[in-house]
Enzyme design. Structure first.
Site, PDB file in Angstrom:
ATOM      1  N   GLY A 188       0.827  -1.188   0.000  1.00 21.78           N
ATOM      2  CA  GLY A 188       0.000   0.000   0.000  1.00 21.78           C
ATOM      3  C   GLY A 188       0.873   1.254   0.000  1.00 21.78           C
ATOM      4  O   GLY A 188       2.086   1.196   0.214  1.00 21.78           O
ATOM      5  N   CYS A 189       0.238   2.392  -0.226  1.00 18.21           N
ATOM      6  CA  CYS A 189       1.010   3.632  -0.327  1.00 18.21           C
ATOM      7  C   CYS A 189       1.615   4.006   1.018  1.00 18.21           C
ATOM      8  O   CYS A 189       2.775   4.401   1.101  1.00 18.21           O
ATOM      9  CB  CYS A 189       0.133   4.754  -0.862  1.00 18.21           C
ATOM     10  SG  CYS A 189      -1.495   4.864  -0.100  1.00 18.21           S
ATOM     11  N   TYR A 190       0.842   3.864   2.096  1.00 23.43           N
ATOM     12  CA  TYR A 190       1.379   4.207   3.415  1.00 23.43           C
ATOM     13  C   TYR A 190       2.537   3.299   3.807  1.00 23.43           C
ATOM     14  O   TYR A 190       3.594   3.789   4.240  1.00 23.43           O
ATOM     15  CB  TYR A 190       0.282   4.130   4.477  1.00 23.43           C
ATOM     16  CG  TYR A 190      -0.603   5.340   4.605  1.00 23.43           C
ATOM     17  CD1 TYR A 190      -0.076   6.626   4.668  1.00 23.43           C
ATOM     18  CD2 TYR A 190      -1.986   5.214   4.699  1.00 23.43           C
ATOM     19  CE1 TYR A 190      -0.895   7.734   4.813  1.00 23.43           C
ATOM     20  CE2 TYR A 190      -2.819   6.316   4.844  1.00 23.43           C
ATOM     21  CZ  TYR A 190      -2.271   7.579   4.913  1.00 23.43           C
ATOM     22  OH  TYR A 190      -3.078   8.667   5.065  1.00 23.43           O
ATOM     23  N   GLU A 198       1.800  11.977  -0.228  1.00 25.67           N
ATOM     24  CA  GLU A 198       1.761  11.342   1.075  1.00 25.67           C
ATOM     25  C   GLU A 198       3.056  11.676   1.798  1.00 25.67           C
ATOM     26  O   GLU A 198       4.122  11.671   1.193  1.00 25.67           O
ATOM     27  CB  GLU A 198       1.638   9.832   0.889  1.00 25.67           C
ATOM     28  CG  GLU A 198       0.811   9.171   1.940  1.00 25.67           C
ATOM     29  CD  GLU A 198       0.229   7.883   1.432  1.00 25.67           C
ATOM     30  OE1 GLU A 198      -0.888   7.901   0.897  1.00 25.67           O
ATOM     31  OE2 GLU A 198       0.905   6.863   1.533  1.00 25.67           O
TER      32      GLU A 198
END
Lengths: 294, 294, 294, 294
Positions: free
Chosen positions: B98-100, B191
């Site tokens: 995932g991006c996080y 992010e």
């Protein structure tokens, strides 16, 4: 009705000054008599802030022309009204806290004072809208620079850290060092502090209860029910503060989230709340606007 | 030139799918042969994403009509290419992080592996643009709700926390629990993770050096020079990651800040980087666009 | 591969200069040899624009130190490539149109030339993102001023009006006065012209057909199908232009809507398209990136 | 003080309903007794709009449970108070104009009535913030779709056009067709109409004088001095309207620019202004907040 008090706003060409004028112009017991702004002296206020087109206001003037008592500075009282109400009521001059200290201290002082957290292990991750940087011309606050992006700044070095440490130290009765890391968010108004704390045996629910008790009679500080997430949208343009407490994934830790509008409760609104107290008006006078959402 | 490989994008009506199409359409070794999106099956892609008006693309179809080998799912390799390059090169299926997790792990894994930090005392304060919530219709991602405001969410409960803990645990050789608190920021892409760590005798400079060494040959991960502040604007629309390290006010603590574009290095770009490796192309093929700033 | 041409960017510290660098750094036939910016001379480019952290670029220098042939200015050719291709191919210096003239002229020149509209009754309502105002420090382009708001400016007096009138005049074969009213929109990139025209017996469909025919072989100008609404999101970060034509409620009138990215097709991209033509490269070289959406 | 009137807000879960509650909750002569919202019936208002956390409000209920007199609909009076004040004062039910008609008609009716412009040649280029599209879930009003971009919509077909034509027709004494073209702007609140008109021998100064005279005693409609540019920032969150008039480059034409907050003067504020008049309170009661800027 009581007679109106004569008010001067020093530094009326900045965002805080403008928000003070916005609120004072509709304050039932205030009459704006002087506005100072040295670089704009001589101008009409609506040349500097066109959204005041509907008001009759005095022209901007140099601060030297206003009688504002610099000799009182030595006796200024720290203006965090929730903790210094008696001193402020008796004061002749009040120095209002910065917006970040207000947001952080309202979240942390009661639980530090109650010894519910380890005051030597606090991380305050702070996020602010761009008005926090003022109306001065800086490249990083241009729309095309600050928009659609997110920047940390003054990491480990922000000038508000010592003020936060001083007051948490007073609450805890010992010297304190905190982490305080601010970030610039692409919005105009609003400030949110996410404070991470280690618990001294207490639970997140205990923290929430302590905060709720501390602010039980406060007109502007609301502790959110369990599970309700504070967001800056809830306080935009208003003098309210909202605080939420959450259990962390890590045992024995909790997260306290506080939000306010940096130009209202973080500066101009807080100043007027203090002014109301000092002049004998109900504290909420002229400050009960609800957040502008959406 | 090598022949083009035939590519299918499953889930092409979401933001990640669209960004994969944006990149693959200009990839010199890729030919988009199939696009699936069940609710939009039968439509032209530029009805669903009008910014593709200049491309000839296959119509959207049901995923059942594409031969995509679900039976391989059991053998999927974790697609964090900076740490699993050899496994990915040999894999038939890769599951991208995932991006996080990508943003957090790139900041923390090398310094956890080198035992420079106390892995049981990590606070990750994460901030994401609104595309991270996808294209589905939700009230909190409407412009009028998410704009001019800032909201924490999933405090203490975000589904990406276990994935982050697993990989830091692998790096450290022990089970780990981290604090991970995400916030929704009024921007579309980007992010930023602000990671707060306790040091095992090391300094912030040591952390920076360890990260710089770990990523010395990585084409997309850059460790900023001392004093340079990463910001999401620097990587918008690109596959690059920028990481900065800062000493904390609190002794023996440091702050690691990492930024990426959640739709590129955080998803579609990372997938294509993996694809390049798996298919024998240079990893950077089709991915070297520089950030779109301003 | 052909050898790389040596390129200098004058004015590299502005937004147009930065976008030229963004595109040229990935242009297969270009090598950036000089960057000038007098006020920043001596600095590294990534001090001025940190999103170039991954590039090796020459340091900024004074423009006097670069050999850039000011004596050619007298022979500059107007660089609207869709209408002056032959002249540009033969030119030694090209003066690129402003972003507003590019957006307006691409919408209006072909239908003015074909006598489909009354060229003495054109209203061009233009809207631009904030980068159109440049990187200079101005109060009205601060985030807190331009955000969450919409401002007209230079009403009746914008400096681009004569350039638009000149070229529509050339197309129509007669002197022309147009209304041109720009507005500042709270977004960084993008420009949209809504042009209102009186028809000479033609229909909106006739206008669309004439535009489609005029741009049939143009790589970057697309005329939208009937009913498709151009929006700036469709061209953000790209060199594409999208034009739509709509019948008005008022009989005998039509509306032509054109969109482009002011920093790409409106300036840096257009310059590179001209450069490609002048240097003998395919016009599209280095310019085919698809819009960054969302 | 007069006793408080009992007020119900039908449709309290939409943005207009919420802004009515925001204003009525601080209105000195109003007491909110009922809030309806069928899909949210049974909920507390601060579950639906968390920024009301500090208010005691009735729970949401079905509209069928409120006695709101649908049988009066046939006798509703058009609620543009600046032109229908006497009728509204005598009415039992008032139908408030839409936000676009309010902005356009306040700019155009007095000059149409005075025969200063050619009412058959009016172009109204309208721009609105995203709240104008309501709180319903639509893809085009998601943050990631509407942000950083600009979209025209309903070109030539917007449902508000006939309402605008009807009232300009009444003012001019003849049937009228106008061009009305709306655009979606990446901001939450605010609406700006740029109206282009052909003059009947008059000058732009004559138009400004006629408007100033028409609104001389109006508390909320301000005609800007020559050269002052209206912008939506000046009226955000307020019930004020600002109108400016400018000479066009084209002889015999002028441009009238009007701004308002679509949720206040464009809907909830206008409704309360009408309510004040109908109930015998000063029209400005509860509506004098100054714009929230920045």
């Amino acid at each position: 009705m009581s007679a109106k008090k004569k008010i001067g706003v020093l530094g009326a060409s900045g965002y805080t000054g403008a928000d003070a004028v916005r609120l004072l112009a509709r304050h039932p017991n205030a009459e704006i008599l002087a506005l100072t702004a040295n670089t704009h002296a001589g101008k009409a206020m609506d040349e500097v802030f066109p959204h005041f087109f509907m008001l009759e206001l005095p022209r901007l003037t140099e601060w030297e022309k206003v009688d504002w008592a610099p000799q009182l500075q030595g006796e200024a009282v720290y203006g965090l009204i929730e903790f210094y109400r008696e001193k402020i009521a008796a004061a002749r001059l009040v120095a209002c806290p910065g917006c970040y200290p207000t947001a952080a201290l309202l979240a942390l002082v009661p639980i530090a004072r109650a010894k519910l957290i380890d005051v030597n292990d606090i991380v305050i991750d702070a996020k602010s809208g761009v008005t926090g940087a003022g109306r001065g011309l800086k490249q990083n606050t241009l729309f095309s620079e600050a928009g659609e992006g997110l920047s940390p700044y003054s990491v480990g070095t922000h000038r508000h850290s010592p003020e936060i440490e001083q007051e948490i130290g007073v609450a805890a009765g010992s010297a304190v060092t905190v982490n305080f890391t601010p970030h610039l968010i692409p919005m105009s108004r609003g400030e949110l502090c996410t404070s991470y704390a280690k618990l001294n045996g207490a639970s997140a629910d205990d923290l929430r209860a302590a905060l709720a008790e501390a602010y039980r009679n406060e007109p502007f500080v609301h502790v959110a029910k369990k599970g309700v997430l504070p967001q800056t949208q809830n306080v935009r343009g208003s003098n309210y503060v909202q605080i939420g407490v959450f259990a962390d994934r890590i045992k024995n830790r909790a997260i306290v989230i506080s939000v306010l509008d940096n130009l209202v409760k973080g500066s101009a609104g807080q100043a007027i709340q203090n002014m109301n107290l000092m002049l004998g008006f109900p504290e909420t006078t002229g400050l009960e606007q609800i957040a502008l959402f959406p």
